[in-house]
Write an enzyme that holds these catalytic residues in place. Structure first.
Site, PDB file in Angstrom:
ATOM      1  N   HIS A  46       0.834  -1.191   0.000  1.00 50.41           N
ATOM      2  CA  HIS A  46       0.000   0.000   0.000  1.00 50.41           C
ATOM      3  C   HIS A  46       0.876   1.250   0.000  1.00 50.41           C
ATOM      4  O   HIS A  46       2.087   1.168   0.156  1.00 50.41           O
ATOM      5  CB  HIS A  46      -0.945   0.024   1.207  1.00 50.41           C
ATOM      6  CG  HIS A  46      -0.253   0.095   2.534  1.00 50.41           C
ATOM      7  ND1 HIS A  46       0.053  -1.024   3.271  1.00 50.41           N
ATOM      8  CD2 HIS A  46       0.208   1.152   3.248  1.00 50.41           C
ATOM      9  CE1 HIS A  46       0.659  -0.656   4.391  1.00 50.41           C
ATOM     10  NE2 HIS A  46       0.781   0.674   4.392  1.00 50.41           N
ATOM     11  N   ALA A  47       0.231   2.379  -0.174  1.00 48.26           N
ATOM     12  CA  ALA A  47       0.865   3.689  -0.045  1.00 48.26           C
ATOM     13  C   ALA A  47      -0.047   4.526   0.845  1.00 48.26           C
ATOM     14  O   ALA A  47      -1.184   4.134   1.127  1.00 48.26           O
ATOM     15  CB  ALA A  47       1.029   4.347  -1.410  1.00 48.26           C
TER      16      ALA A  47
END
Length: 132
Positions: A46-47
């Site tokens: 994820h970011a």
């Protein structure tokens, strides 16, 4: 990479200290740790829109891969408990652990699901749109 003080000697052991977390480039609002992660599992994926993080392998080994919005991919091997990796906002990141790894994370913001970009294609779409 952020290096914390390493005080001591091999014959007596070491202590690393950060007072008021002065080495970090942000005010810490959340701290968490991961442990007993099977070696076959890749975490992260994820970011964050806004959250900054510093990752520390306080035990074991952690391989961190980051991808920046401009496409730059970097791989880091964390295995020294006095070294932290700064992960800025907008960096797609994954972590793979040795079984004995304990990861300590300092985060700039409290948990907020809306801050996460969990789909890689969405990450690419968001940042490609913003870079135009």
């Amino acid at each position: 990479m952020i290096e914390f003080p390493k005080l001591g000697a091999p014959e007596i052991g070491y202590i690393s200290v950060t007072e008021q977390l002065k080495q970090l480039p942000f005010e810490v609002q959340r701290t968490f740790w991961t442990y007993y992660t099977p070696e076959s599992i890749v975490r992260g994926r994820h970011a964050h829109h806004a959250t900054e993080q510093v990752l520390v392998a306080v035990a074991g080994r952690i391989t961190v891969t980051t991808e920046m919005p401009n496409g730059t991919v970097s791989v880091y091997r964390l295995e020294d408990p006095y070294v932290g990796l700064y992960v800025p906002p907008n960096a797609w990141h994954t972590m793979q652990y040795s079984h004995s790894a304990v990861q300590l994370v300092f985060a700039s913001l409290p948990y907020d699901e809306k801050d996460y970009i969990r789909n890689y294609e969405k990450f690419k779409e968001i940042w490609n749109t913003l870079q135009r």
